[in-house]
Design an enzyme around this catalytic site. Structure first.
Site, PDB file in Angstrom:
ATOM      1  N   GLU A 204       0.929  -1.209  -0.132  1.00 27.78           N
ATOM      2  CA  GLU A 204       0.057   0.071   0.039  1.00 27.78           C
ATOM      3  C   GLU A 204       0.939   1.357   0.113  1.00 27.78           C
ATOM      4  OE1 GLU A 204      -3.706   2.062   0.114  1.00 27.78           O
ATOM      5  OE2 GLU A 204      -3.214   0.270  -0.561  1.00 27.78           O
ATOM      6  N   SER A 206       4.318   1.854  -0.549  1.00 23.48           N
ATOM      7  CA  SER A 206       5.310   1.752  -1.530  1.00 23.48           C
ATOM      8  C   SER A 206       4.540   2.362  -2.876  1.00 23.48           C
ATOM      9  CB  SER A 206       5.730   0.595  -1.659  1.00 23.48           C
ATOM     10  OG  SER A 206       6.749   0.369  -0.359  1.00 23.48           O
ATOM     11  N   CYS A 312       7.800   2.662  11.193  1.00 19.62           N
ATOM     12  CA  CYS A 312       7.626   1.743  10.155  1.00 19.62           C
ATOM     13  C   CYS A 312       8.417   0.722  10.266  1.00 19.62           C
ATOM     14  CB  CYS A 312       7.562   2.443   8.828  1.00 19.62           C
ATOM     15  SG  CYS A 312       7.422   1.368   7.366  1.00 19.62           S
TER      16      CYS A 312
END
Length: 367
Positions: A204, A206, A312
């Site tokens: 999603e 990237s 992340c």
């Protein structure tokens, strides 16, 4: 503020407040601490027990288990293969002189990489991409599209786990199954939920950043020309793209475990808090000339990839994919330009993602 579905949320916008809130343990990701309001996706238990819904100590345990797969050193070993995939995708469209850089590059590249990492068969990868798109932005003429997509993903992952149990491979999912079955470090729901999160998040964010980044460069021809002349600056250009056009305008929702004061405002326990990363990234109190796109910006502590314990997990992988995708397009197509005006481009109708539906371009002067 009020979301499109009528839910009330608290929106935090200043850089200092957003950065502090991202690392504040009083802002929980667990839905158990919500007292009402918007709680994000409604998922079955087998997909919901993931890191985006967890606080320590469960978050710490699971992140430590999977984190070794996403170290910078391990990801760097994938670089030649990712470059090969990107080149092959562009080889397909180069002879035509035209491309949709979402459908032809930004979409299939992250899907190929994350599915290869976790062990998804190549034949299933287009299905996974379509399910993800339907879950995030369901078509308005099909109100059950998101629920059907969630059900399809659930069934697919359950079948994939069963297949890898029967025939383990060298992929990440096989390693996670071993941790579940041999070491008892994961529950069954945590196993499938973790696989879902890695696949979903690995695709999603990237795909949207690649698309947003290429469009941003096409709309800033001087920056594009400078990057083509000095390709060694692609790393700082990617960081500026992440700041300037983040794929998710807001971070994952949070719920205060007690009444909490943010920026002089008291937010009651259990209500929904959204941290506006896109706003924080353009806060003039933190960034010089924040509305300018500067691919060589030296001081760039953007918050697009988070801050604190929820930073992340796949940041090294995402950065590598984005660098390769953008660097390859810039290098191979010196005459590239938009095939339509920027005003004609269509965006996904979702407040949770900043995502192009298509990016049509002319690749060379003959097009």
């Amino acid at each position: 503020m009020t979301l499109p579905d009528g839910s009330a949320v608290w929106l935090v916008t200043r850089y200092a407040d957003v950065r502090a809130a991202l690392a504040d343990p009083r802002l929980s990701l667990s839905k158990a601490n919500a007292t009402g309001g918007w709680r994000g996706f409604s998922l079955p238990p087998a997909l919901d027990a993931n890191l985006l819904n967890m606080d320590p100590p469960d978050h710490t345990r699971i992140r430590r288990l999977v984190g070794q797969a996403f170290t910078a050193r391990r990801i760097d070993r994938l670089r030649p293969w990712v470059q090969h995939v990107a080149d092959n995708l562009l080889d397909t469209v180069a002879p035509t002189g035209r491309a949709d850089l979402i459908a032809d590059l930004a979409g299939p590249l992250p899907v190929a990489v994350i599915c290869e990492l976790i062990g998804v068969p190549e034949a299933n990868r287009p299905d996974f991409r379509s399910w993800t798109d339907a879950m995030i932005a369901p078509p308005p003429d099909d109100p059950r599209a998101a629920a059907k997509a969630v059900g399809a993903i659930h069934t697919f992952l359950a079948d994939l786990v069963a297949a890898r149990r029967a025939e383990p491979g060298h992929d990440l999912l096989s390693a996670m199954i071993a941790a579940r079955d041999e070491d008892d470090r994961l529950s069954e729901d945590e196993l499938t939920s973790l696989a879902f999160l890695i696949l979903f998040a690995g695709y999603e964010n990237s795909v949207h950043t690649i698309g947003n980044g290429l469009l941003t460069l096409l709309r800033h021809p001087d920056a594009l020309a400078n990057l083509r002349a000095e390709p060694q600056h692609v790393t700082s250009a990617v960081e500026e793209i992440l700041r300037f056009e983040p794929p998710s305008p807001v971070a994952i929702r949070r719920f205060p475990t007690e009444d909490i004061t943010i920026g002089g405002v008291t937010v009651p326990k259990g209500e929904t808090v959204l941290l506006a990363v896109a706003a924080a990234n353009r806060d003039p109190d933190r960034f010089t000339e924040p509305e300018d796109f500067d691919p060589q910006r030296a001081d760039n502590p953007h918050l697009t990839l988070g801050h604190g314990i929820h930073y992340c997990l796949g940041a090294p992988l995402a950065r590598m994919e984005i660098e390769i995708a953008i660097g390859t397009v810039v290098r191979r197509f010196p005459a590239i330009k938009l095939a339509v005006s920027a005003d004609e481009l269509q965006w996904r109708p979702s407040f949770r993602s900043r995502a192009l539906q298509a990016l049509p371009v002319l690749l060379d002067a003959r097009s």
